[in-house]
Design a protein around this motif. Structure first.
Motif, short mmCIF file in Angstrom:
data_model
loop_
_atom_site.label_atom_id
_atom_site.label_comp_id
_atom_site.label_asym_id
_atom_site.label_seq_id
_atom_site.Cartn_x
_atom_site.Cartn_y
_atom_site.Cartn_z
N SER A 1 15.08 42.65 16.59
CA SER A 1 14.34 41.64 17.34
C SER A 1 12.96 42.06 17.82
O SER A 1 12.22 41.23 18.33
CB SER A 1 15.16 41.19 18.56
OG SER A 1 15.34 42.28 19.46
N GLY B 1 10.92 40.34 14.82
CA GLY B 1 10.87 39.40 15.93
C GLY B 1 9.50 38.86 16.24
O GLY B 1 9.26 38.33 17.33
N TYR C 1 13.76 37.25 12.52
CA TYR C 1 14.66 37.15 13.68
C TYR C 1 14.33 35.92 14.52
O TYR C 1 15.24 35.20 14.97
CB TYR C 1 14.57 38.42 14.53
CG TYR C 1 15.39 38.34 15.81
CD1 TYR C 1 16.73 38.71 15.83
CD2 TYR C 1 14.81 37.89 17.00
CE1 TYR C 1 17.48 38.63 16.99
CE2 TYR C 1 15.55 37.80 18.16
CZ TYR C 1 16.89 38.18 18.16
OH TYR C 1 17.63 38.08 19.31
N SER C 2 13.05 35.66 14.72
CA SER C 2 12.64 34.51 15.54
C SER C 2 13.09 33.20 14.91
O SER C 2 13.54 32.28 15.60
CB SER C 2 11.11 34.52 15.71
OG SER C 2 10.68 35.70 16.36
#
Length: 451
Positions: free
Chosen positions: A55, A61, A76-77
């Motif tokens: 993340s 992320g 990840y986002s």
């Protein structure tokens, strides 16, 4: 719901110090793994580190996609905010899940039952965890990509390859056969986790899957390979169908060989669960029962009715063999006095034939001409597809949708075709109102629109 950079920022603020702490722990874990001697890492079995380990904004992320790196690093986002897999654990707390648990008389709440967690979260023994993480992450990164302890640090190195990661525990989702197997382990089930007739009766949705269609509706967090394969979606549909058929037959063989047989989830649900109407209103009675006795529930061949049209175009001999194998499976399944051993043996032979096809389809080339021929053949088989039942109709609809969208450049009357396909999906919204005749008529309307 619309997801924006502002929404990502707001979500991060709401998690506050927990998110910051998790990222600090993540950075420490990554540094430790990267610094650990390779010999020591190799001696240990692969372990899971949790999605938080991916993340960091310098890993996967990032909120805006990176343009100065090999990958966008916003994977990840995208997953945590847009992907339903991230919410899979959360649904176990809703009223429907609670009702299912009561009906099944589970000893634990759905959020604590391994029967539910096997597909709704990353449920692995504590001995396989490199650090603590909980179920609330849902179906996380390692659920699909495999335990990351041996490649989490090294895979950030400039010269580290995908093949090296696969060698130390990463699951090879680039391989369509392996990707299909991974998806189907939950979307169809395996020896460790499956949806049974008891679960469906308790309220769990029946499982439906088609690799290309389901991939297309996911929020994409990956780059397509630059392999100059303009018909990779057709390949994905073809391989996915072959693996799905193989896995369904393997499950049938396993179930028929168990002490829990018969398993009614292997039959067409609508053969029992449909309104009893007047004879002149029943399309089932009007269509007849072919080679089975009226009143016996038929095997559900949803994974083959559309796929067979591709197999016939690619290899007539293999198609004939598979037809014969599946006819034997259906014949055994459609008898009131079944022989579980005969069912298991026939399903095993058919699964072997489907496995051979999966390998061949994954290695062959696809073309616009082949795609259009398969489209014509599926549409021309509308009566047989529709009469087999709603599940076969669903698979055929997704197949037509996938194949039409895969054509590049688009088909001349693509908009009209898509409107007609939307009409097919409309007829599948309520299983109880499914009518084979109206579905077949709608599918046949696509034929004159095809080139």
């Amino acid at each position: 719901m619309t997801f924006t950079a502002a929404a990502v920022y707001t979500n991060s603020i709401s998690q506050g110090g927990l998110l910051l702490l998790d990222r600090i722990v993540t950075a420490v874990v990554v540094m430790i793994l990267a610094a650990a001697p390779m010999a020591a890492q190799t001696a240990l079995p692969p372990q899971y580190v949790g999605p938080g380990s991916c993340s960091s904004s310098t890993c996967h992320g990032s909120v805006p996609p990176r343009t100065d790196a090999r990958i966008p690093q916003d994977e990840y986002s995208i997953w945590v905010l847009q992907d339903k897999h991230a919410k899979a654990y959360g649904v176990l707390a809703n009223q429907q899940s609670q009702r299912i648990a009561r009906n099944l008389r589970l000893n634990d709440k759905p959020q604590q039952s391994h029967q539910c967690l096997g597909c709704h979260a990353l449920d692995v023994p504590a001995s396989q965890k490199a650090r603590p993480f909980d179920f609330s992450d849902g179906v996380g990164c390692e659920s699909c990509h495999g335990p990351a302890s041996k490649w989490l640090g090294p895979h950030t190195a400039r010269n580290w390859t995908h093949e090296q990661s696969v060698a130390v525990g990463m699951f090879d989702t680039k391989n369509l056969i392996r990707r299909s197997e991974k998806c189907l382990s939950c979307h169809l089930g395996n020896q460790d986790q499956e949806v049974t007739h008891e679960m469906i009766a308790a309220g769990h949705p029946d499982l439906l899957f088609e690799l290309d269609s389901y991939t297309a509706v996911m929020p994409r967090h990956w780059k397509e390979p630059l392999d100059q394969d303009p018909y990779r979606e057709v390949r994905a549909w073809s391989v996915g169908q072959a693996v799905q058929l193989r896995e369904a037959l393997t499950a049938l063989a396993r179930r028929a060989g168990s002490t829990q047989w018969p398993e009614y989830a292997e039959y067409d649900c609508a053969s029992c669960h449909h309104p009893l109407v007047k004879p002149d209103e029943s399309w089932r009675q009007q269509f007849g029962y072919d080679d089975r006795t009226a009143g016996t529930p038929p095997w559900n061949p949803q994974g083959y009715q559309a796929f067979r049209q591709l197999v016939r175009e690619v290899d007539a001999s293999s198609a004939s063999q598979l037809d014969t194998e599946l006819k034997e499976v259906a014949g055994n399944m459609n008898r009131l006095q079944q022989s579980p051993r005969a069912i298991s043996d026939a399903a095993t032979r058919a699964a072997s034939a489907a496995d051979t096809l999966a390998t061949r389809l994954n290695g062959m080339s696809y073309s616009r001409e082949l795609t259009i021929r398969v489209l014509h053949n599926i549409v021309a088989d509308a009566d047989s597809v529709s009469a087999t039942g709603e599940r076969s109709a669903e698979q055929a609809t997704m197949a037509v949708d996938s194949l039409v969208l895969a054509c590049n450049p688009p088909l001349p009357r693509a908009d009209a075709i898509q409107a007609a396909v939307a009409g097919l999906f409309k007829q599948l919204e309520n299983p109880s109102s499914y009518n084979a005749r109206t579905f077949a008529a709608q599918m046949k309307a696509i034929a004159p629109l095809l080139p």
